[in-house]
Enzyme design. Structure first.
Site, PDB file in Angstrom:
ATOM      1  N   PHE A   1     -13.000   3.097   6.621  1.00 22.76           N
ATOM      2  CA  PHE A   1     -12.930   1.863   5.834  1.00 22.76           C
ATOM      3  C   PHE A   1     -12.022   0.884   6.564  1.00 22.76           C
ATOM      4  CE2 PHE A   1     -14.062   4.990   2.609  1.00 22.76           C
ATOM      5  CZ  PHE A   1     -15.054   4.315   1.900  1.00 22.76           C
ATOM      6  N   GLU A   2     -12.423  -0.386   6.573  1.00 20.24           N
ATOM      7  CA  GLU A   2     -11.730  -1.338   7.444  1.00 20.24           C
ATOM      8  C   GLU A   2     -10.278  -1.611   7.061  1.00 20.24           C
ATOM      9  OE1 GLU A   2     -13.687  -5.468   6.626  1.00 20.24           O
ATOM     10  OE2 GLU A   2     -15.008  -3.865   6.046  1.00 20.24           O
TER      11      GLU A   2
END
Lengths: 264, 408
Positions: free
Chosen positions: A53-54
């Site tokens: 996840f960024e």
């Protein structure tokens, strides 16, 4: 207990999206529908799926339920590593992720996705949130899985603004000249159809599967772009009662997505 | 320009920078007629000398946009370096109230870097204080701001909402960003309204692009190559440039460093000098504070310098990047703060419903009522938390499910 759960568009999106995720791969997950499908995949056939996840997390176990943001605590908890945006995007640039899993507002024949605006850039008719991480994910994950509802206005011959690069103009060297790493589009998941691409030839979108309640022609009617039909085109799997039960009890019990409708 | 004040403050004389028509503000290629901004028509090639090298994007681009000569939207790299070199760098007590910090550092025309990510650990109480001091107390002017961030939600919406109420107190002239909305809840109504009506200038990057622009700022380099943006319409609309790699011969897209004048962030724990720890996703906080010429932080916990020295590896932001330390519990509410609380989705929904009324019906009454409730009638951030009420704060705390942090 015997009451049947209805398989609406988002339930089908969740299943079809999850079906594209192979176990033992690494997926860079975008916000919204990709989080829904990734959680479902992790809870079913892909327990060894590593998610990125960024916000900065690598390999979290989503034990707290559906993350509502890619920077959510729920998307970071029980991770192998938690750092920041630069760390995971640079890892991705290095070659960490097999798939980018992203959404968008509209998509064209070559898998280019717009999530920026309609109309003139300075004074757009419609302004969307913007790229977020999707542009970077589409550029540098090995392959791209896009997910969105099938609506005529979303599936167009050309998009207003290319935010997430697909095959560009369809030429073989377009992505090479653009300086990006990834191979480009792989699947487009929708509520009533699953698309692939004629990779290496025309690079155009190809219909692989259609919802059993529709015909191939009806799927084409719901796209502005002209579809290529795969010779092996077949009906798409719809979620079973068991799968639906898992979705409503564990994946999205608060109904952020499930149970909602889509305009055709 | 604000930068001059900051130069005076730290005693710098940059003689050559007075003429803004000269480099480094505007890019002019030698021997060429100075490039004039014009509107690019969809499907046409560019006349911008900076975009001379490009991918095949101009063959397919549908975007109509203004071609703008290159300008820095905050201090340029040399100025940012000069400020950092000259300022006081010893360990001194930087504790102050948020209102003192805001009054000291927020000025018209600055580039304000907002740390956090969408709703996660965003500096809500600092932004609240900026709006409170500028709009309600009228002690500062937060006008002509440039906002720089990767992804934000309510922080930016609050500033834009205040601009809709009184643009002589708070106004945003440009935004360099990757994303602005509320994720699962939906779009940012003020953002949509302001951009669609052409009120603010926008420059789009990816989340990596904005993050790495701050990183370049932190690293003290003027630009940084990336493997994204190229081939997409960013190449047409944003201020990056395509260059040929001198070593591989391949095209690579380059982004200018981004140096905010002031960066604001909410961290888990800090000592009085500004040494900060962050638990959970560290987002882009380290880079934004590193790139900015001034850093304001709120912290969930104020810890001793002794504690910092016990585990120096845990210091993510060193004291050199911080100029004001303001302890504030729930300073990242209604967002999520690892180890302390999860989102308050109802609070975010309340804003969205308010903003949509203005965007769809053009009616400012709901917006005024919102600012009355949460800004005019509250004197401090604690008052805002009182309006939200213990029940919701406790619920948000429980939903964090006890994520671990190290404070000793």
């Amino acid at each position: 207990m015997t009451e049947k759960i209805k398989a609406g568009p988002f339930e089908t999106l969740c299943l079809t999206g999850a079906r594209c995720l192979e176990d033992r791969t690494v997926v860079f997950v975008g916000t919204g529908l990709p989080m829904l499908a990734s959680l479902f995949a992790q809870r079913t056939w892909a327990p060894n799926l590593s998610l990125i996840f960024e916000g900065g997390s690598l390999g979290p176990i989503l034990w707290m339920g559906l993350p509502l943001s890619v920077g959510d605590i729920r998307a970071g908890t029980r991770s192998c590593m938690v750092k920041g945006l630069c760390a995971v995007f640079e890892g991705q640039q290095r070659g960490w992720s097999d798939y980018a899993f992203i959404g968008g507002a509209e998509i064209d024949t070559y898998g280019n996705i717009n999530s920026t605006c309609f109309g003139e850039y300075e004074k757009p008719k419609v302004r969307f949130p913007g790229s977020g991480g999707a542009g970077a994910m589409a550029a540098n994950s090995d392959r791209i899985i896009a997910i969105m509802a099938l609506e005529k206005r979303r599936f167009r011959e050309k998009v207003y603004y290319i935010t997430s690069l697909g095959f560009g103009d369809g030429q073989k060297d377009y992505r090479w000249k653009a300086g990006v790493h990834g191979r480009g589009p792989y699947r487009v998941v929708t509520d009533v159809a699953l698309f692939g691409f004629d990779v290496g030839n025309t690079n155009k979108m190809v219909l692989l599967e259609y919802h059993p309640s529709l015909s191939v022609e009806q799927v084409q009617e719901r796209c502005e772009l002209k579809l290529t039909i795969s010779p092996d085109v077949k009906p798409m799997a719809v979620p079973s009662q068991e799968q639906l039960k898992l979705m409503v009890t564990e994946v999205d019990p608060e109904r952020y997505f499930l149970g909602k409708t889509v305009e055709a | 320009m604000d930068i001059d004040k900051r130069f005076k403050e730290v005693g710098i004389d940059m003689g050559q920078k007075a003429d803004e028509d000269k480099l480094p503000y505007v890019h002019i290629v030698e021997g060429q007629v100075p490039y004039k901004s014009k509107h690019r028509i969809a499907g046409s090639e560019t006349t911008d000398p900076l975009k001379a090298l490009h991918s095949d994007i101009y063959k397919i681009s549908e975007v109509k946009c203004k071609e703008r000569p290159y300008t820095w939207w905050g201090p340029n790299p040399d100025e940012a370096r000069a400020i950092k070199s000259k300022e006081n760098k010893f360990l001194y007590d930087k504790r102050m109230t948020q209102s003192q910090a805001v009054k000291k550092f927020i000025r018209p025309g600055i580039n304000l870097g907002v740390a956090g990510f969408v709703n996660t650990r965003c500096p809500f109480s600092i932004v609240w204080t900026i709006v409170k001091e500028a709009l309600c107390n009228k002690t500062i002017q937060a006008t002509d701001l440039t906002l720089s961030f990767q992804s934000q939600s309510l922080c930016v919406e609050w500033l834009l909402g205040a601009m809709m109420l009184d643009d002589s107190r708070v106004s945003v002239k440009r935004v360099e960003l990757a994303w602005q909305a509320f994720e699962v809840i939906g779009s940012g109504p003020m953002w949509t309204h302001c951009v669609q009506s052409g009120m603010i200038e926008v420059d789009d990057y990816t989340n990596y692009g904005m993050s790495v622009r701050f990183k370049a700022g932190y690293m003290g380099i003027p630009y940084i190559p990336t493997r994204d943006h190229g081939g997409a319409d960013f190449e047409v609309t944003n201020r990056g440039v395509m260059l040929k790699c001198p070593f591989t011969g391949r095209m690579v897209y380059n982004l200018p460093a981004c140096h905010p004048d002031v960066a604001i962030a909410h961290v888990t724990a800090a000592d009085m000098y500004g040494n900060s720890r962050i638990f959970g996703q560290t987002l882009t906080c380290e880079e934004i504070l590193g790139a900015a010429t001034t850093g304001i932080i709120t912290c969930e916990e104020l810890i001793s310098n002794d504690a910092i020295r016990n585990y120096p590896n845990l210091t993510l932001i060193p004291f050199l990047h911080v100029h004001a330390v303001t302890p504030q519990k729930y300073g990242g509410y209604p967002g999520a703060v690892w180890g302390y609380h999860w989102f308050d989705m109802d609070f975010l929904r309340e804003w969205r419903a308010t903003g949509l009324k203005l965007r769809k019906e053009g009616n400012k009454d709901a917006l005024k009522a919102y600012y009355d409730k949460y800004f005019y009638e509250c004197d401090t951030w604690e008052d805002v938390l009182n309006v939200i009420g213990y029940k919701r704060l406790a619920q948000a705390r429980d939903l964090d499910r006890g994520q671990r942090v190290i404070l000793d």
